[in-house]
Motif scaffolding. Structure first.
Motif, PDB file in Angstrom:
ATOM      1  N   LEU A 253      -3.613  22.613 -26.736  1.00  0.00           N
ATOM      2  CA  LEU A 253      -3.468  23.156 -25.387  1.00  0.00           C
ATOM      3  C   LEU A 253      -2.729  24.500 -25.422  1.00  0.00           C
ATOM      4  O   LEU A 253      -3.087  25.425 -24.692  1.00  0.00           O
ATOM      5  N   VAL A 254      -1.714  24.597 -26.268  1.00  0.00           N
ATOM      6  CA  VAL A 254      -0.996  25.867 -26.408  1.00  0.00           C
ATOM      7  C   VAL A 254      -1.941  26.941 -26.926  1.00  0.00           C
ATOM      8  O   VAL A 254      -1.918  28.089 -26.454  1.00  0.00           O
ATOM      9  N   GLU A 255      -2.785  26.593 -27.898  1.00  0.00           N
ATOM     10  CA  GLU A 255      -3.770  27.548 -28.410  1.00  0.00           C
ATOM     11  C   GLU A 255      -4.706  28.015 -27.308  1.00  0.00           C
ATOM     12  O   GLU A 255      -5.209  29.143 -27.345  1.00  0.00           O
ATOM     13  N   ASN A 256      -4.942  27.158 -26.333  1.00  0.00           N
ATOM     14  CA  ASN A 256      -5.828  27.497 -25.224  1.00  0.00           C
ATOM     15  C   ASN A 256      -5.071  28.093 -24.041  1.00  0.00           C
ATOM     16  O   ASN A 256      -5.576  28.108 -22.919  1.00  0.00           O
ATOM     17  N   LEU A 257      -3.845  28.578 -24.324  1.00  0.00           N
ATOM     18  CA  LEU A 257      -3.054  29.388 -23.387  1.00  0.00           C
ATOM     19  C   LEU A 257      -2.446  28.598 -22.235  1.00  0.00           C
ATOM     20  O   LEU A 257      -2.074  29.186 -21.212  1.00  0.00           O
ATOM     21  N   TRP A 258      -2.305  27.287 -22.386  1.00  0.00           N
ATOM     22  CA  TRP A 258      -1.591  26.541 -21.350  1.00  0.00           C
ATOM     23  C   TRP A 258      -0.134  26.989 -21.357  1.00  0.00           C
ATOM     24  O   TRP A 258       0.511  27.034 -22.409  1.00  0.00           O
ATOM     25  N   GLY A 259       0.379  27.315 -20.179  1.00  0.00           N
ATOM     26  CA  GLY A 259       1.723  27.855 -20.062  1.00  0.00           C
ATOM     27  C   GLY A 259       2.805  26.789 -20.125  1.00  0.00           C
ATOM     28  O   GLY A 259       2.536  25.578 -20.152  1.00  0.00           O
ATOM     29  N   GLU A 260       4.042  27.245 -20.129  1.00  0.00           N
ATOM     30  CA  GLU A 260       5.179  26.340 -20.304  1.00  0.00           C
ATOM     31  C   GLU A 260       5.253  25.284 -19.215  1.00  0.00           C
ATOM     32  O   GLU A 260       5.512  24.107 -19.487  1.00  0.00           O
ATOM     33  N   ARG A 261       5.045  25.688 -17.973  1.00  0.00           N
ATOM     34  CA  ARG A 261       5.142  24.737 -16.860  1.00  0.00           C
ATOM     35  C   ARG A 261       4.066  23.647 -16.987  1.00  0.00           C
ATOM     36  O   ARG A 261       4.339  22.463 -16.794  1.00  0.00           O
ATOM     37  N   LEU A 262       2.851  24.061 -17.336  1.00  0.00           N
ATOM     38  CA  LEU A 262       1.761  23.102 -17.451  1.00  0.00           C
ATOM     39  C   LEU A 262       1.930  22.226 -18.691  1.00  0.00           C
ATOM     40  O   LEU A 262       1.626  21.025 -18.659  1.00  0.00           O
ATOM     41  N   ILE A 263       2.422  22.790 -19.784  1.00  0.00           N
ATOM     42  CA  ILE A 263       2.666  22.004 -20.993  1.00  0.00           C
ATOM     43  C   ILE A 263       3.739  20.946 -20.731  1.00  0.00           C
ATOM     44  O   ILE A 263       3.631  19.796 -21.183  1.00  0.00           O
ATOM     45  N   GLU A 264       4.775  21.327 -20.016  1.00  0.00           N
ATOM     46  CA  GLU A 264       5.834  20.361 -19.694  1.00  0.00           C
ATOM     47  C   GLU A 264       5.276  19.199 -18.883  1.00  0.00           C
ATOM     48  O   GLU A 264       5.573  18.025 -19.165  1.00  0.00           O
ATOM     49  N   ALA A 265       4.449  19.504 -17.890  1.00  0.00           N
ATOM     50  CA  ALA A 265       3.850  18.440 -17.072  1.00  0.00           C
ATOM     51  C   ALA A 265       2.906  17.582 -17.901  1.00  0.00           C
ATOM     52  O   ALA A 265       2.842  16.350 -17.736  1.00  0.00           O
ATOM     53  N   THR A 266       2.163  18.214 -18.817  1.00  0.00           N
ATOM     54  CA  THR A 266       1.224  17.482 -19.658  1.00  0.00           C
ATOM     55  C   THR A 266       1.968  16.551 -20.618  1.00  0.00           C
ATOM     56  O   THR A 266       1.543  15.407 -20.849  1.00  0.00           O
ATOM     57  N   SER A 267       3.067  17.024 -21.167  1.00  0.00           N
ATOM     58  CA  SER A 267       3.861  16.197 -22.079  1.00  0.00           C
ATOM     59  C   SER A 267       4.371  14.956 -21.372  1.00  0.00           C
ATOM     60  O   SER A 267       4.382  13.855 -21.951  1.00  0.00           O
TER      61      SER A 267
END
Length: 293
Positions: A253-267
């Motif tokens: 997801l990070v490679e696909n440019l998901w930002g910090e806010r979205l990564i936190e929610a995804t985690s």
């Protein structure tokens, strides 16, 4: 995310080089010490043509040596450096590609395609300021292709130039209303700005264009779960990961440019026991679609 088609950016001159001539079978052309300058240039141009033809069949291990030899035979021809740089970037040799493309740029600073591919190489290295400079130059020189605008929008997004990124994505979408990666990435920008409902609307629009695209569907699932509709969010997660289990990996997801806010929610979503069980099951029976060439 859109896969970059590097070889489409070679420019109009490529039409002259690639007129359907057969690819020569030898690894490199034999050189004679008594070749005249004209003969050297002719052989250099033949090698450029060979490299172009081979690249169309993804024969990069054969194309790259020809392109390298061409830069030795015709070092003042920007096309040789352009093709070599493009091929090296295609093979993820970003340092070598950038060096060759900078040589091409010095020889012909008005060729927009050199700047666009150079910008993409810098982007993939994480050198976003350099990428921004190169891609802006590409657009000023007339390369306003969807691919270049998408790269530029992504660069602006990574530099947190959110208004500019959305405007650039919209320029790409204006060329093709079904360009779902641009719509998807507008959603990424909106989510990082706290515009959750707008982001969901963008991702739903992208998913409607391509129901086989897992990324916008998972993004909707994350946002839905985070807003409190957990049962719906879990069901959407299951549907998205059934399409492509790679999106169950945070690094992807990070490679696909998901930002910090979205990564936190995804985690947080991925910590749910139901999702954990789903991810374990998918890992054992993973369907991972082949990457585009």
């Amino acid at each position: 995310m859109l896969k970059r088609l590097w070889l489409v950016a070679f420019g109009a001159w490529m039409c002259v080089l690639s007129t359907g001539a057969p690819v020569r079978s030898q690894a490199v052309l034999p050189l004679r010490r008594d070749l005249s300058q004209l003969e050297l240039e002719q052989q250099g141009l033949m090698l450029i043509e060979d490299a172009v033809q081979l690249s169309r069949f993804q024969q990069y291990s054969w194309a790259i040596p020809r392109a390298k030899l061409a830069t030795q035979l015709v070092p003042e021809r920007f096309e040789a450096w352009y093709i070599l740089g493009t091929l090296l970037v295609q093979e993820q040799d970003f340092d070598g590609g950038i060096q060759a493309l900078n040589m091409a740029r010095r020889l012909n600073a008005r060729e927009s395609g050199v700047h666009s591919i150079l910008g993409s190489a810098y982007f993939q290295k994480g050198e976003y300021e350099s990428a921004l400079s190169a891609l802006n130059m590409a657009t000023r020189l007339g390369d306003n292709s969807i691919e270049t605008l998408f790269d530029l929008g992504n660069t602006q997004y990574m530099l947190e130039q959110y208004d500019a990124a959305i405007a650039t994505y919209e320029r790409a979408i204006a060329q093709d209303a079904n360009f779902w990666p641009g719509i998807n990435n507008i959603g990424l920008v909106q989510y990082e700005r706290g515009q959750v409902d707008a982001a969901i609307a963008s991702w739903q629009r992208a998913a409607a264009i391509d129901p086989t695209a897992a990324e916008p569907q998972l993004a909707v699932a994350v946002a839905t779960y985070t807003k409190g509709d957990r049962s719906r969010g879990l069901e959407l997660t299951r549907q998205a990961l059934a399409i492509d289990s790679r999106y169950g990996e945070i690094d992807f997801l990070v490679e696909n440019l998901w930002g910090e806010r979205l990564i936190e929610a995804t985690s947080t979503l991925f910590e749910n026991p139901t999702v954990q069980a789903l991810l374990n099951d998918l890992e054992q029976n993973a369907f991972r679609p082949e990457m585009e060439p």
